[in-house]
Enzyme design. Structure first.
Site, PDB file in Angstrom:
ATOM      1  N   HIS A 168      85.712  50.152  47.688  1.00 28.05           N
ATOM      2  CA  HIS A 168      84.478  49.364  47.713  1.00 28.05           C
ATOM      3  C   HIS A 168      84.386  48.503  48.973  1.00 28.05           C
ATOM      4  CE1 HIS A 168      82.401  45.522  46.709  1.00 28.05           C
ATOM      5  NE2 HIS A 168      81.429  46.393  46.576  1.00 28.05           N
TER       6      HIS A 168
ATOM      7  N   GLU B  14      83.255  50.625  51.733  1.00 23.21           N
ATOM      8  CA  GLU B  14      81.810  50.899  51.717  1.00 23.21           C
ATOM      9  C   GLU B  14      81.074  49.834  52.544  1.00 23.21           C
ATOM     10  OE1 GLU B  14      79.938  50.558  47.770  1.00 23.21           O
ATOM     11  OE2 GLU B  14      78.330  49.636  48.919  1.00 23.21           O
ATOM     12  N   HIS B  15      81.490  48.577  52.393  1.00 21.78           N
ATOM     13  CA  HIS B  15      80.867  47.512  53.180  1.00 21.78           C
ATOM     14  C   HIS B  15      81.112  47.706  54.681  1.00 21.78           C
ATOM     15  CE1 HIS B  15      79.558  44.291  50.253  1.00 21.78           C
ATOM     16  NE2 HIS B  15      80.090  45.205  49.467  1.00 21.78           N
TER      17      HIS B  15
ATOM     18  N   GLU C 141      80.976  38.544  46.333  1.00 21.30           N
ATOM     19  CA  GLU C 141      80.469  39.501  45.343  1.00 21.30           C
ATOM     20  C   GLU C 141      81.365  39.469  44.092  1.00 21.30           C
ATOM     21  OE1 GLU C 141      80.220  43.534  46.755  1.00 21.30           O
ATOM     22  OE2 GLU C 141      79.444  44.296  44.854  1.00 21.30           O
TER      23      GLU C 141
END
Lengths: 417, 421
Positions: A48, A51-52, A126
């Protein structure tokens, strides 16, 4: 029905083209077959975080978003336990811009240390916003390691803990990229107002020159069969008690997958479901309750979750759920109930196919499982499920030994006068 | 030929676009019906809307309770029977007690439309609000109120509207646990019988054949229309203020900042729209770049233009790391000042404008989108030119216009500011 054509480049990139000339738009969806299950146990949250980083500029293009916005395009991405998916929607006339940008970040990232520092902070925020700063936000951080003991599904996509994100190094980033972001680990879907010929030409032009890499083996530990009920009790400052129960089930490609899915719906989807009728409406133990499946590629979970009404505790609530399950196991389900879930599934599929982007994504996800035509076979597979299938699965799956229970109790705070 | 990857491919954007328009029709009882037949899937959405949202309420919360109880029992059927029928055909019924209108929508496969229409009309004409179901709804609503109070972002959104409109205003008041407790079956029944089905309008989209329309007409023209009572007019009395409710254990602070703006029919509206886009409307906006991408204070920050029937406002929303809450507010002010004092660079402006155009083009393809677009202009009293001339109007906005617009409409001294957490 999603009509599509397929071809593969010499470097192993698999491409699917879905023409739809009723719209002036096009979608480029690129799925990498890497998710949280590919992470190491001491470096979770990496797929994840990565992905950023994919938005932080690539080797020839310093910024990903702006050139796309300039041609009227928008994009986003998501990571789950199985895959990472990137998608772009833009006016079809400008489709080549999407090829240019998406291929360059497959070729190589910029690996700018500043990008890592900022995205590290963003992901930590997040983590807090979605998992810590919300009532019940940390449920899956607790449930996963309870239900899974060996398989990497035991951690959530966001990661086990914030420290793993804090400790990620540039070396980790580079090695993750080299291992997973290669054409032979990717599935490209082009959809919308584009022809097969044009899609082929653009794919060859922009992705053809990217060398294949060495595919990593996907042999993570299998989850051993659970043979004893597991219980975890936590308390937090939440408005009411909540109960979560998980049961191991098969994976997405298993013959029993759709029958298990429909079973969860008979049990707990909507106001006509057994759990709602018995426990919200009749006994009023729960304020809300539902059952659903995680839908993962490897063996997944059937989940029952509900929020309690005042006057009941989680232990009593669990007992009430078992009574509903017991009844279903002993008496079996009605033909009517099964037909209902089949009708619901048919409607959901039809409504889900309205948006071009959904069609493109579903095609990519099916392709990554090795069965692209699953997108079109689903209606038949759903209709083929029988009452006997569901009754057999209820006896197999909905049993104590296969169950993990989380009592999520509201902390009783003492009022200061 | 070697591929030059540093060079962006050429691109183009259209100057204008034609939307598929709705066909206005009437049901046999005179109810206007707006029809949009488009799409490959065999599905249809039947929506009816009434002028009976919060704005028209005689007692606070009545629109919510009546609308949410429509699926909970009629003179002929129990709640269980209703939900069994809906679920059996895979149909979905959506009830929205809005601030202006209440809407009831049925999403269904065309082949099951005839089975659901009788029920749809029965719920709207003959609901009978059983006691037990009302108690369940009340308990669900109370739990939701309690949970939302714990969610800083929900609470911040609520407090923002309370401060913006005042708690006597239908847009600024929220249903409390006390109000939930005050409701009885008789309240709902009285309102439902007399005042609920006011000025109906029907919106049909998806696959709508002539036979489907006839069938819908046959049933929906049976709806018993209520008289429009003269409604109260509420004044919008906005006064800027700053509010902070600290929560000791919070790791993040939820921020809402905003002010009143012009509505869609104003000649400055497109300039303000472009300004908002560039300021905080999309991922490439100044606020997102500053607060998320450069500082890493937040996962996201957005500025939006919101329109109700009787009010329009701009609102900036974000959840930030607690220790950076004040710094975030300062940055919002600084970004506004910059827009007022410095001309926006041409590439940045072109990017924001083109992004808006592309996004608009992506929102006019499905039948559902097209109907949403129609409802927007219909409620605002505008024609299709609002959309069909939109690309040209976006393209016409330049840096000078933006600067003037920022000075005229983004006055920092008029900002209402709410922080929770």
């Amino acid at each position: 029905m999603i009509k599509f054509e397929h071809f593969e480049l010499a470097n192993g990139l698999k491409v699917y083209v879905h023409e739809d000339h009723s719209t002036p738009m096009a979608v480029l969806n690129l799925l990498y077959n890497v998710g949280a299950r590919d992470e190491l146990a001491d470096k979770t949250g990496f797929a994840h975080l990565f992905e950023h980083l994919m938005f932080g500029g690539s080797v020839n293009v310093p910024s990903f978003d702006e050139p796309l916005q300039l041609v009227g395009g928008e994009n986003n991405a998501f990571t789950n336990n199985d895959i990472t998916n990137y998608y772009i929607t833009l006016p079809a006339a400008n489709l080549e811009t999407a090829f240019w940008l998406e291929s360059d970040r497959m070729l190589s990232l910029s690996f700018d240390p500043e990008v890592l520092e900022v995205q590290r902070k963003v992901v930590i925020e997040e983590f807090k916003q979605r998992y810590l700063n919300q009532p019940y936000g940390d449920v899956w951080l607790k449930l996963r390691p309870l239900a899974y003991q060996e398989h990497p599904y035991r951690w959530a996509t966001i990661g086990k803990e914030i420290s793993h994100i804090e400790e990620a190094t540039m070396e980790d980033v580079k090695s993750f990229f080299k291992t997973h972001y290669i054409p032979n680990n990717a599935y490209l879907v082009i959809a919308g107002d584009v022809t097969l010929e044009e899609a082929k030409r653009l794919t060859e032009k922009w992705f053809g020159g990217i060398p294949a890499g060495k595919l990593s083996s996907k042999n993570w530990p299998k989850e051993p069969k659970q043979n004893k009920k597991r219980i975890l009790e936590v308390s937090a400052e939440v408005p009411s008690d909540a109960l979560y129960m998980t049961f191991h089930m098969c994976g997405r490609l298993d013959a029993d997958y759709y029958a298990t899915d429909l079973m969860s719906e008979v049990l707990g989807r909507g106001k006509s479901s057994r759990l709602f009728k018995e426990l919200v409406k009749e006994k009023r133990v729960f304020n809300s309750i539902s059952a659903y499946i995680t839908g993962s590629v490897d063996p997944g979970l059937l989940v029952i979750s509900g929020k309690l009404n005042d006057g009941f505790d989680t232990v009593a609530a669990e007992k009430a759920v078992w009574e509903v399950i017991q009844k279903m196991r002993e008496e079996g389900i009605q033909k009517e109930e099964l037909e209902k879930t089949q009708n619901q599934a048919e409607a959901a599929l039809q409504f889900g196919e309205v948006e071009l982007l959904n069609r493109a994504m579903n095609l990519a996800i099916a392709a990554a499982m090795g069965r692209p035509n699953l997108v079109n076979e689903e209606p038949q597979l759903i209709n083929a499920v029988t009452v006997a299938d569901v009754n057999r699965l209820a006896k197999e799956i909905l049993i104590e030994e296969n169950c993990s229970v989380l009592y999520y109790n509201a902390q009783k705070t003492v009022e200061v006068i | 030929m070697v591929l030059d990857r540093t060079q962006a491919p050429p691109f183009q954007l259209p100057d204008k676009v034609a939307l598929q328009h709705i066909s206005p029709r009437y049901l046999k009882n005179g109810t206007p019906a707006y029809v949009l037949n488009q799409g490959d899937q065999s599905i249809i959405k039947v929506e009816i809307s009434f002028k009976s949202g919060a704005w028209y309420e005689s007692k606070q919360g009545i629109a919510f309770f009546v609308t949410k109880m429509l699926t909970e029992g009629t003179n002929k059927r129990t709640s269980t029977e209703i939900n069994d029928i809906l679920d059996h055909y895979g149909a979905y019924l959506e009830t929205i007690p809005g601030l202006d209108n209440t809407t009831v929508s049925l999403y269904v496969l065309n082949k099951h439309l005839d089975k659901l229409l009788p029920l749809f009309v029965e719920m709207i004409n003959e609901s009978n609000f059983p006691e037990a179901e009302l108690e369940t709804l009340k308990s669900i609503k109370k739990q939701e109120i309690r949970i939302n109070r714990e969610k800083n972002s929900m609470e911040a959104g609520k407090v923002f509207r309370e401060k913006f409109f005042g708690t006597d205003h239908p847009y600024g008041r929220f249903i409390s646990e006390e109000i939930v407790d005050s409701y009885h079956r008789e309240d709902l029944l009285a309102y439902f019988t007399e005042g609920y089905r006011v000025s109906p309008e029907v919106f049909l989209c998806g696959k709508v054949s002539e036979e489907d329309f006839q069938l819908i007409d046959q049933y929906l023209s049976q709806i018993a229309i209520s008289e429009l009572k003269t409604s109260v007019n509420y004044e919008n009395t906005f006064t800027p203020s700053a509010y902070y409710q600290e929560k000791a254990q919070a790791v993040q602070t939820s921020i809402r900042v905003g002010l009143p703006i012009i509505n869609r029919s104003h000649s400055d509206y497109m300039a303000l729209s472009v300004l908002n886009e560039l300021f905080g409307g999309y991922f490439g906006s100044r606020l997102m770049k500053n607060i998320r991408e450069e500082k890493g204070y937040t996962y996201g920050i957005h500025s939006s233009l919101l329109h109700l029937q009787n009010a329009s406002y701009l609102i900036i929303g974000t959840d930030v790391k607690k220790e950076h809450a004040q710094a975030t507010i300062n940055e919002i002010h600084a970004e506004i000042k910059k827009l007022q004092t410095e001309l926006v660079p041409s590439l940045e402006l072109e990017t924001a404008k083109n992004y808006m155009i592309g996004h608009f083009l992506s929102e006019i393809n499905t039948s559902f989108h097209l109907m949403d677009k129609f409802k927007t202009i219909h409620h605002a009293g505008l024609g299709y030119d609002f959309y069909e001339g939109m690309i040209a109007r976006i393209k016409a906005v330049n840096a000078d216009i933006l600067q003037e617009t920022a000075k005229k409409y983004l006055k920092t001294e008029e900002l209402l500011q709410v922080m929770i957490g």
